[in-house]
Design an enzyme around this catalytic site. Structure first.
Site, PDB file in Angstrom:
ATOM      1  N   HIS A 188      47.123  11.175   2.000  1.00  0.00           N
ATOM      2  CA  HIS A 188      46.396  11.370   3.106  1.00  0.00           C
ATOM      3  C   HIS A 188      44.561  11.632   2.314  1.00  0.00           C
ATOM      4  O   HIS A 188      44.396  12.070   1.413  1.00  0.00           O
ATOM      5  CB  HIS A 188      46.416  12.691   3.824  1.00  0.00           C
ATOM      6  CG  HIS A 188      45.922  12.001   5.071  1.00  0.00           C
ATOM      7  ND1 HIS A 188      44.785  13.294   5.289  1.00  0.00           N
ATOM      8  CD2 HIS A 188      45.900  11.582   6.275  1.00  0.00           C
ATOM      9  CE1 HIS A 188      43.763  12.868   6.289  1.00  0.00           C
ATOM     10  NE2 HIS A 188      44.995  12.264   6.793  1.00  0.00           N
ATOM     11  N   ASP A 314      46.769   7.211  13.471  1.00  0.00           N
ATOM     12  CA  ASP A 314      46.452   8.388  12.633  1.00  0.00           C
ATOM     13  C   ASP A 314      45.595   9.496  14.158  1.00  0.00           C
ATOM     14  O   ASP A 314      44.988  10.604  14.204  1.00  0.00           O
ATOM     15  CB  ASP A 314      44.713   8.161  12.206  1.00  0.00           C
ATOM     16  CG  ASP A 314      44.380   9.358  11.611  1.00  0.00           C
ATOM     17  OD1 ASP A 314      44.672  10.121  10.847  1.00  0.00           O
ATOM     18  OD2 ASP A 314      43.171   8.471  10.808  1.00  0.00           O
TER      19      ASP A 314
END
Lengths: 357, 357
Positions: A188, A314
């Site tokens: 990430h 997200d």
């Protein structure tokens, strides 16, 4: 809006890069600011969390509220946006800004909290585990506990840790654990480290607008060129934002990597078993977080393969109620949509959606 | 191989990002190494030219030979690879590593040499001018001389100058001159500056394999978000490598830029007259240097417009004899190929190919 949940539409929508903050996380982040030196020692963290922890802007307040919830608010938002299942992980940079002891403790606690939430909402949540790269051996043990005892399904790696990358073999006990446990690493974004951030930060481009992608794409390419996938051939890495631009660069990376190997230009650039771009097709899954734009999604599916590209939103950073409508209406057959929304995620993280077929 | 030159094939092949080194350039670069501190003060330059100036690898030797020639060797290579016309500019980082006085002198001399070569080979060469960002007022005067007296057709900007970018208004006299002269700025890669390079360089990824693209994409986004195109609405910037990944990031840049403006997160991020991505369609031309791979070329044509994308080879760094065959056989109509190879370049640089219609 496409709020139709359940398998009747032909697939479940699984969102795979969704964030939460454990109860300890923000108090520990605030401590870093109170100690007063974090903006100097990690300007990226200072820029990102100096904003989201303290700003009263509508966006910052909404994110603080949503990200700490693992029950009604989150599920209501999922219902409102057509998300059947979230794959949830500790928000960036997770525990990677603490000393090792704090990092181990916060990670363990976050994993317990997330596992409890999955137990409360087994049809809606899948969890990934936090662990402290600062202490690779402990991290490997915590991943074993998180997968085998808590039922979590991967490791969330928020890019660099104090400017260090998983191309460094000292971190490879964590890769070894993930390969052995059969769970992926979700790589990430983080803000760029001190040695990279200044030309981005001085003009406000260090965050999601560009810096995140550059930092994370660099990290993935560092891992590829380090030979990690030759050492751990079954290791799988999941990366968001349509691959952090590496699919765009595939041809040039292959060409220049081969030229550098041939010229012996740099000791760290060496021959690999495959072309660098091939690892995107064999060892990398790509999610669409923050890139809900059909041309780039289709481009990435074309060049790395439709079995490697899957959906993510997200949440709560990107919380766009109309988003899944765009995806539902992409130029894809129903079976391709199921692959994109559901089965690629089930395979990547090794779970079976509870209400799937 | 497609070595058919001339307009009979329906178009001329104009390659738009082709490099040369003036007679002074390499001696001046060697001086920087002899003075002994360049690897510390500019690790990117040290890495790049420490290799190409001194390596005896086949690739480095070939590049040193080809890049200094502006006559028979270059034209023979063009003939062998089907290139009708080269748009030539001083190789990166050009004069942008010298003190201002040296930079002005080397730029002026390079422009004279290039203009002479264009006079010797008017059907085969078009030239872009060097100028010293270290001294913006002198640079503006030199650009006026280079365009109006020497017939050069643009300004070559090799990205950062001592870590500074053209988002800084102190450089805008150069933008003003280019807009006023009606010539574009070619924003060419450089290695990342000291404040960015370390995480790339320590693993050999600071050059064309990734660092170039990151540095140059950042520079272009800095120019866009600075408001330079609102101040100089007729300014045109040409950028290579299929847009240095900005076309890939268009959606996310627009989304996050708008979110930052709304939240008032950073003083340098402000509302613009258009979305950031719109400037790629109104003020930017994109060339394909080093990206001879149809999926990415077609993606970029789709998202920024076919009238904005044109061919370049990146000679002599990328010297691939079969390259134009790939482009000739892309899925494009003949008139699209002419646009891609010829008329976009003629419009961008403001010249008419001598043997064109």
């Amino acid at each position: 809006m496409a709020t139709n949940l359940g398998p009747e539409k032909g697939y479940l929508r699984i969102a795979t890069e969704e964030a939460f903050a454990s109860t300890d996380l923000f108090p520990q982040y605030r401590k870093l600011f109170e100690q007063g030196d974090i903006k100097a020692s990690d300007p990226g963290f200072g820029s990102l969390w100096g904003h989201y922890l303290f700003s009263e802007s509508e966006r910052a307040v909404a994110i603080r509220n949503k990200i700490t919830d693992l029950d009604e608010m989150r599920i209501a938002d999922m219902n409102a946006t057509g998300i059947d299942i979230q794959v949830i992980s500790l928000t960036s940079p997770g525990v990677q800004v603490f000393d090792a002891a704090t990092a181990n403790a916060v990670a363990r606690d976050a994993n317990d909290q997330l596992a409890d939430a999955v137990k409360r909402h087994p049809d809606r949540f899948v969890g990934l585990a936090a662990a402290a790269p600062q202490d690779p051996q402990s991290a490997a043990r915590e991943l074993d506990r998180a997968v085998n005892e808590l039922g979590l399904r991967g490791f969330i790696l928020n890019s660099h840790t104090f400017g260090e990358y998983f191309s460094d073999q000292k971190f490879w006990p964590i890769f070894e654990a993930c390969e052995s446990l059969g769970v992926p690493v979700y790589l990430h974004p983080n803000t760029p480290p001190p040695g990279m951030i200044e030309p981005f930060k001085e003009v406000g481009l260090d965050g999601a607008v560009l810096g995140f992608g550059v930092e994370t794409g660099l990290h993935l390419l560092r891992i590829i060129t380090s030979g990690a996938f030759d050492r751990f051939p079954n290791l799988q890495i999941v990366v968001g934002h349509c691959g952090e631009a590496l699919p765009f660069w595939m041809f040039r990376i292959d060409y220049m990597h081969a030229a550098m190997v041939k010229a012996g230009r740099h000791p760290q650039i060496k021959a690999l078993r495959q072309k660098p771009s091939d690892y995107l097709k064999t060892n990398v899954y790509i999610t669409t977080s923050g890139m809900s734009w059909e041309p780039v999604v289709q481009f990435v599916r074309d060049v790395v393969g439709a079995d490697r590209v899957m959906y993510s939103m997200d949440y709560p950073y990107q919380f766009v109620a109309e988003e899944v409508d765009m995806y539902d209406n992409m130029s894809m057959r129903r079976d391709e949509l199921k692959q994109f929304y559901q089965t690629n995620a089930e395979r990547a993280f090794g779970f079976k959606a509870p209400s799937g077929e």
